[in-house]
Design a protein around this motif. Sequence first.
Motif, mmCIF file in Angstrom:
data_model
loop_
_atom_site.group_PDB
_atom_site.id
_atom_site.type_symbol
_atom_site.label_atom_id
_atom_site.label_comp_id
_atom_site.label_asym_id
_atom_site.label_seq_id
_atom_site.Cartn_x
_atom_site.Cartn_y
_atom_site.Cartn_z
ATOM 1 N N SER A 26 82.197 -6.746 34.860
ATOM 2 C CA SER A 26 82.062 -7.132 36.273
ATOM 3 C C SER A 26 80.781 -6.573 36.874
ATOM 4 O O SER A 26 80.118 -7.247 37.677
ATOM 5 N N ALA A 27 80.416 -5.367 36.514
ATOM 6 C CA ALA A 27 79.179 -4.775 37.030
ATOM 7 C C ALA A 27 77.963 -5.583 36.575
ATOM 8 O O ALA A 27 77.064 -5.864 37.376
ATOM 9 N N LEU A 28 77.944 -5.974 35.324
ATOM 10 C CA LEU A 28 76.836 -6.803 34.834
ATOM 11 C C LEU A 28 76.806 -8.153 35.547
ATOM 12 O O LEU A 28 75.735 -8.647 35.918
ATOM 13 N N ALA A 67 67.899 -4.309 40.285
ATOM 14 C CA ALA A 67 67.613 -2.984 39.727
ATOM 15 C C ALA A 67 68.176 -1.886 40.621
ATOM 16 O O ALA A 67 68.734 -0.898 40.124
ATOM 17 N N LEU A 68 68.037 -2.055 41.916
ATOM 18 C CA LEU A 68 68.581 -1.065 42.839
ATOM 19 C C LEU A 68 70.100 -0.965 42.699
ATOM 20 O O LEU A 68 70.653 0.138 42.659
ATOM 21 N N LEU A 69 70.760 -2.108 42.599
ATOM 22 C CA LEU A 69 72.209 -2.091 42.398
ATOM 23 C C LEU A 69 72.569 -1.425 41.077
ATOM 24 O O LEU A 69 73.503 -0.624 41.007
ATOM 25 N N ALA A 70 71.820 -1.707 40.036
ATOM 26 C CA ALA A 70 72.142 -1.187 38.708
ATOM 27 C C ALA A 70 71.859 0.301 38.548
ATOM 28 O O ALA A 70 72.588 0.991 37.833
ATOM 29 N N PHE A 71 70.811 0.787 39.220
ATOM 30 C CA PHE A 71 70.372 2.154 38.950
ATOM 31 C C PHE A 71 70.512 3.128 40.114
ATOM 32 O O PHE A 71 70.147 4.295 39.980
ATOM 33 N N ALA A 72 71.034 2.681 41.238
ATOM 34 C CA ALA A 72 71.272 3.598 42.355
ATOM 35 C C ALA A 72 72.362 4.599 41.964
ATOM 36 O O ALA A 72 73.234 4.284 41.141
ATOM 37 N N LEU A 111 80.446 1.524 39.637
ATOM 38 C CA LEU A 111 80.541 0.189 39.056
ATOM 39 C C LEU A 111 80.937 0.233 37.586
ATOM 40 O O LEU A 111 81.463 -0.739 37.051
ATOM 41 N N SER A 112 80.685 1.337 36.921
ATOM 42 C CA SER A 112 81.023 1.437 35.505
ATOM 43 C C SER A 112 82.281 2.262 35.259
ATOM 44 O O SER A 112 82.659 2.482 34.122
#
Length: 168
Positions: free
Chosen positions: A11-13, A37-42, A48-49
């Motif tokens: 779901s995060a991906l 990128a901001l969503l993935a690496f904030a 999210l994981s």
Amino acid sequence: FDALLVVANVSALAAIGLLAALVRPLFGPRIAVLSAALLAFAPSSVFLSSAYTESLTLTLVLLVFLAMERGWLWAAALAAGLATAARLTCVAAVAALTAHVVVGGGSALPQRLLLAAVLGLVGMGGLIAFMGWQAWTFGDPFAFLRYQEAWSGPLDLRERLWRIVTLW
């Protein structure tokens, strides 16, 4: 537990891709990549994981807005229905969908109001089903609110409504 982690990470991906798809037509590819990128690496992306509903809820809410943007109102309502099953605060996505239909134009106001009501009911379907399951299982359709009181203390109707409106 493993299934929870798989659902959360897939779901995060999906949420990262959906955010980019939603942002790209509005702001271009550069901002879409930066947003993803901001969503993935904030720092908050750790949620999210994890085995929480955050990533699934975010994915469904992004689906609601992407479907609305593309004019797929029934798909938006179905995504909102699934989102309200995951989180109570997703009633805000249902409100956005119904407001979009009412102010969107294209047909007479009574027709838009009827469509908004039907789509809103579909969007609330997840919450209604969840409350039905809680009534069946626990004898109380509002059991999820009772558990919230265990954390925050008793809440009166005004405080409950304020928390729903402010998504707190």
